[in-house]
Write a protein that holds these residues in place. Structure first.
Motif, PDB file in Angstrom:
ATOM      1  N   THR A 127      -2.515  11.092  -5.615  1.00  6.69           N
ATOM      2  CA  THR A 127      -3.667  11.658  -4.212  1.00  6.69           C
ATOM      3  C   THR A 127      -4.504  12.504  -4.968  1.00  6.69           C
ATOM      4  O   THR A 127      -3.735  13.698  -5.405  1.00  6.69           O
ATOM      5  CB  THR A 127      -3.436  11.407  -3.172  1.00  6.69           C
ATOM      6  OG1 THR A 127      -2.957   9.976  -3.368  1.00  6.69           O
ATOM      7  CG2 THR A 127      -4.511  11.261  -2.443  1.00  6.69           C
TER       8      THR A 127
ATOM      9  N   ASP B 160       3.379  -5.681  -1.377  1.00  8.10           N
ATOM     10  CA  ASP B 160       2.830  -4.638  -1.053  1.00  8.10           C
ATOM     11  C   ASP B 160       2.291  -3.787  -2.356  1.00  8.10           C
ATOM     12  O   ASP B 160       3.301  -3.352  -3.136  1.00  8.10           O
ATOM     13  CB  ASP B 160       3.231  -4.032  -0.367  1.00  8.10           C
ATOM     14  CG  ASP B 160       3.594  -2.300  -0.202  1.00  8.10           C
ATOM     15  OD1 ASP B 160       2.084  -1.530  -0.592  1.00  8.10           O
ATOM     16  OD2 ASP B 160       4.142  -1.479   0.005  1.00  8.10           O
TER      17      ASP B 160
ATOM     18  N   THR C 223      -4.079   1.765   1.384  1.00  5.93           N
ATOM     19  CA  THR C 223      -3.627   1.774  -0.365  1.00  5.93           C
ATOM     20  C   THR C 223      -3.576   0.505  -0.760  1.00  5.93           C
ATOM     21  O   THR C 223      -3.985   0.486  -2.366  1.00  5.93           O
ATOM     22  CB  THR C 223      -2.869   3.120  -0.578  1.00  5.93           C
ATOM     23  OG1 THR C 223      -2.850   4.601   0.082  1.00  5.93           O
ATOM     24  CG2 THR C 223      -2.393   2.798  -1.802  1.00  5.93           C
ATOM     25  N   ALA C 224      -3.115  -0.295  -0.211  1.00  5.00           N
ATOM     26  CA  ALA C 224      -2.649  -1.285  -0.480  1.00  5.00           C
ATOM     27  C   ALA C 224      -3.453  -2.149  -0.753  1.00  5.00           C
ATOM     28  O   ALA C 224      -4.034  -3.092  -1.584  1.00  5.00           O
ATOM     29  CB  ALA C 224      -1.346  -2.083  -0.208  1.00  5.00           C
TER      30      ALA C 224
ATOM     31  N   ASP D 115      -4.707   3.453   9.166  1.00  4.42           N
ATOM     32  CA  ASP D 115      -3.088   3.308   8.413  1.00  4.42           C
ATOM     33  C   ASP D 115      -2.961   3.240   6.922  1.00  4.42           C
ATOM     34  O   ASP D 115      -3.416   2.654   5.532  1.00  4.42           O
ATOM     35  CB  ASP D 115      -2.199   1.418   8.716  1.00  4.42           C
ATOM     36  CG  ASP D 115      -1.246   1.800   7.957  1.00  4.42           C
ATOM     37  OD1 ASP D 115      -0.715   2.096   7.006  1.00  4.42           O
ATOM     38  OD2 ASP D 115      -0.248   0.392   8.662  1.00  4.42           O
ATOM     39  N   ASP D 116      -3.036   5.065   6.504  1.00  9.67           N
ATOM     40  CA  ASP D 116      -2.672   4.922   5.068  1.00  9.67           C
ATOM     41  C   ASP D 116      -2.382   4.128   4.009  1.00  9.67           C
ATOM     42  O   ASP D 116      -3.095   3.929   3.273  1.00  9.67           O
ATOM     43  CB  ASP D 116      -2.647   6.658   4.709  1.00  9.67           C
ATOM     44  CG  ASP D 116      -3.417   7.890   5.436  1.00  9.67           C
ATOM     45  OD1 ASP D 116      -4.297   7.328   5.685  1.00  9.67           O
ATOM     46  OD2 ASP D 116      -3.107   8.926   5.489  1.00  9.67           O
ATOM     47  N   ARG D 117      -0.726   3.800   4.097  1.00  9.65           N
ATOM     48  CA  ARG D 117      -0.547   3.126   3.563  1.00  9.65           C
ATOM     49  C   ARG D 117      -0.710   1.468   3.595  1.00  9.65           C
ATOM     50  O   ARG D 117      -1.634   1.179   2.237  1.00  9.65           O
ATOM     51  CB  ARG D 117       1.151   2.609   3.697  1.00  9.65           C
ATOM     52  CG  ARG D 117       1.986   1.833   2.419  1.00  9.65           C
ATOM     53  CD  ARG D 117       3.210   0.836   3.411  1.00  9.65           C
ATOM     54  NE  ARG D 117       2.386  -0.048   4.912  1.00  9.65           N
ATOM     55  CZ  ARG D 117       1.666  -1.284   4.187  1.00  9.65           C
ATOM     56  NH1 ARG D 117       1.483  -1.243   2.639  1.00  9.65           N
ATOM     57  NH2 ARG D 117       1.129  -1.570   4.824  1.00  9.65           N
TER      58      ARG D 117
ATOM     59  N   SER E 130       0.580  -1.193  -3.679  1.00 14.86           N
ATOM     60  CA  SER E 130       0.866   0.568  -3.311  1.00 14.86           C
ATOM     61  C   SER E 130       1.064   0.926  -3.826  1.00 14.86           C
ATOM     62  O   SER E 130       0.688   2.296  -4.653  1.00 14.86           O
ATOM     63  CB  SER E 130       0.469   0.744  -1.498  1.00 14.86           C
ATOM     64  OG  SER E 130       1.949   0.943  -0.674  1.00 14.86           O
ATOM     65  N   PRO E 131       2.945   0.979  -4.566  1.00 13.83           N
ATOM     66  CA  PRO E 131       3.399   1.691  -5.521  1.00 13.83           C
ATOM     67  C   PRO E 131       2.646   2.044  -6.734  1.00 13.83           C
ATOM     68  O   PRO E 131       3.173   3.568  -7.000  1.00 13.83           O
ATOM     69  CB  PRO E 131       4.662   1.445  -5.378  1.00 13.83           C
ATOM     70  CG  PRO E 131       4.971   0.160  -3.884  1.00 13.83           C
ATOM     71  CD  PRO E 131       3.263  -0.129  -3.929  1.00 13.83           C
TER      72      PRO E 131
END
Length: 346
Positions: free
Chosen positions: A321, A313, A145-146, A140-142, A315-316
């Motif tokens: 990248t 979250d 990242t989180a 799960d990429d998102r 991740s933002p």
């Protein structure tokens, strides 16, 4: 293997370095899946903090355990995240949660250690340092990242909020719109703050601050910023203030916008010739100052649970990248403020 090294100010290279190996029975070797560039890395990049030519750099990563020493309970194939300081988990400081003061601890990218911006890392005291993540997160990429934010910026923002005494119903002001300042906004919201004033001049960043829970944005600097915050707080200032920059001006602003009897949580890495602190003013106004190097390892379990259940979250904060070969470009982008925080995929 390939890893990022610094040779001189503005001279970041990706080079072949020896593969890491297990040296002690408590070591593990982690194959890095995600790393990133930190705002504090820029002080070395700009020549404002000393590095030896050819020294490894980077201190944020997560990945897969590839090899372990005989005394490590983690197993090959485990997905793990590393805080930016390793620690032994047995000393008095570790027992108190102050893992960054562990006598046997150290920082990734320090002289003689592996840096996080590379294909693999040797991790001392692996069981005490690394935190195991759900295996399914690897797909799960998102979420990956989180989870990477747990290695530094989310825990550091939380440390600042704790130092500032943020609690339910608090009014909070956050000085700094970098990744740590934005994560401090998210941390303050998580701790129940009712009003969060974000100080920042870049709309892309303050938009993230609003997403994370900021109720007000102050774009001014210096005395104009102080006046704006005081206008928003009936002339009193905020009871909880977070300083996430580390300059003389940012700390002076933090002191001036703190309500009498309030507290400043400071996590901005200090740099420059002055501190911005006037102890006489702080004494007269009963302002407390708490913070420092964030013991991120202590905070990871509780923050991990909230990322996994969707409460937070972070991740933002990653807005660009690159692959490993793109790391030098990532440094340039962050130095030029065309990127907030660069994610490195491997």
């Amino acid at each position: 293997m390939r890893a990022t090294v610094i040779h001189a100010p503005h001279d970041i290279r990706v080079e072949e370095v020896p593969d890491p190996t297990v040296r002690m029975s408590t070591d593990a070797v982690v194959r890095v899946l995600r790393a990133c560039i930190c705002g504090s890395d820029l002080w070395a990049y700009r020549g404002e903090s000393a590095r030896q030519p050819g020294q490894r750099i980077g201190h944020e990563f997560l990945g897969i355990v590839e090899e372990t020493g005989a005394d490590v309970r983690l197993r090959k194939g485990d997905l793990v995240v590393a805080p930016f300081v390793w620690s032994d988990g047995t000393c008095d400081f570790c027992a108190e949660g102050l893992t960054t003061s562990c006598p046997q601890g150290g920082f990734w990218g320090s002289v003689g250690s592996d840096g996080g911006q590379g294909e693999a890392v040797r991790v001392p005291f692996a069981d005490a340092t690394l935190v195991k993540l759900p295996a399914e997160a690897a797909g799960d990429d998102r979420l990956l990242t989180a989870l990477l934010a747990l290695s530094d910026v989310m825990g550091t923002g939380h440390h600042a909020a704790v130092g500032a005494g943020v609690k339910r119903g608090s009014t909070v002001a956050v000085v700094g719109d970098g990744a740590v300042g934005l994560c401090a906004v998210l941390a303050a919201k998580r701790l129940g703050a009712d009003r969060i004033i974000a100080l920042g001049r870049h709309q892309a960043r303050t938009d993230i601050a609003k997403l994370f829970g900021a109720t007000d944005v102050v774009a001014e600097r210096g005395e104009a910023a102080v006046d704006a915050v005081r206008e928003l707080t009936r002339g009193q200032g905020a009871r909880a203030v977070i300083e996430a920059v580390g300059t003389e001006q940012s700390m002076r602003t933090a002191v001036e916008i703190t309500r009498d009897g309030g507290a400043i949580g400071y996590v901005g890495v200090p740099h420059g010739s002055g501190t911005g602190l006037d102890l006489g003013v702080m004494f007269d106004r009963n302002i407390a100052l708490r913070g420092g190097v964030a013991p991120v390892r202590t905070y990871i379990p509780e923050l991990l649970a909230d990322i996994l259940n969707g409460t937070i979250d972070p991740s933002p904060v990653f807005d660009r990248t690159v692959g490993i070969e793109g790391v030098p470009d990532g440094y340039r982008a962050m130095d030029e403020r065309t990127a907030l925080k660069v994610l490195v995929t491997l």
